[in-house]
Design an enzyme around this catalytic site. Sequence first.
Site, PDB file in Angstrom:
ATOM      1  CE  LYS A   1     -29.975  28.834  -1.509  1.00  0.00           C
ATOM      2  NZ  LYS A   1     -28.671  28.215  -1.827  1.00  0.00           N
TER       3      LYS A   1
ATOM      4  NE  ARG B   1     -41.860  23.103  -4.613  1.00  0.00           N
ATOM      5  CZ  ARG B   1     -40.878  22.227  -4.725  1.00  0.00           C
ATOM      6  NH1 ARG B   1     -40.791  21.477  -5.807  1.00  0.00           N
ATOM      7  NH2 ARG B   1     -39.982  22.094  -3.763  1.00  0.00           N
TER       8      ARG B   1
ATOM      9  NE  ARG C   1     -31.023  16.483  -1.577  1.00  0.00           N
ATOM     10  CZ  ARG C   1     -31.930  17.433  -1.754  1.00  0.00           C
ATOM     11  NH1 ARG C   1     -31.876  18.539  -1.029  1.00  0.00           N
ATOM     12  NH2 ARG C   1     -32.882  17.291  -2.653  1.00  0.00           N
TER      13      ARG C   1
ATOM     14  NE  ARG D   1     -34.727  12.209  -1.893  1.00  0.00           N
ATOM     15  CZ  ARG D   1     -34.183  13.003  -0.983  1.00  0.00           C
ATOM     16  NH1 ARG D   1     -33.873  12.533   0.204  1.00  0.00           N
ATOM     17  NH2 ARG D   1     -33.960  14.270  -1.253  1.00  0.00           N
TER      18      ARG D   1
ATOM     19  NE  ARG E   1     -37.560  18.050  -8.007  1.00  0.00           N
ATOM     20  CZ  ARG E   1     -36.508  17.235  -7.930  1.00  0.00           C
ATOM     21  NH1 ARG E   1     -36.497  16.084  -8.612  1.00  0.00           N
ATOM     22  NH2 ARG E   1     -35.463  17.541  -7.192  1.00  0.00           N
TER      23      ARG E   1
END
Length: 216
Positions: free
Chosen positions: A18, A92, A126, A159, A170
């Site tokens: 975020k 992660r 995006r 992208r 993902r």
Amino acid sequence: MGPPGGGKVKECYLGGGKGTISKKIIADYEFSHLSTGDILRQNVRERTQLGVEAQAFMDKGALVPDELMVNLVLDEVNKKNYRRLLLDGFPRTVPQAETISKHLNVDLAINLDVPVETIVERISNRWIHSASGRVYAYDYNPPLVLGRDDETGEPLVQRDDDKAEAVRARLQTYGKNTAPLLSYYDYRNVLTAFQGTESNVIYPEVKKLLASLDLK
């Protein structure tokens, strides 16, 4: 805690990807922001060795391996003298957390639990201007002219890793890796989780938590 090269740093891990929450924290508190996404994109644009290796994974919608991510982050940290560091979306995985803990201590871990389809919708909206890295989002930050960069008028591109199919793949991998990571930080009593879909609703609760730590 002592970062590489000495000194004292307060480090906050922000999970959930975020960026808006990160910006709000930086605006209200004296944190330096380190986004692994920004580091990755810079290396990909500059076609560094790490960037080329990372691009191969990103194009397939896969997460970049732990070793690559840790090396990128440590290299960036070693370049600067941070007092308070906000890690946005890193570590992660547990191996990343274990490796980075040898160099930095995480004082606070924040997990933002946002529904998968909300994330897919936002990321797949995006588009970027490749040359400058300027980012547009059609749902809240659209370009003045559809498909064109505001400053140059050049075409915008999406992208491969921002396409809906790649985002879902993902996130599926991310979820599998994140569950053990949340347990890792929960066991160390530094984890706090927040649920929601709107930053303006979530952030006041995050701010209350940070205020209770007397970071000002």
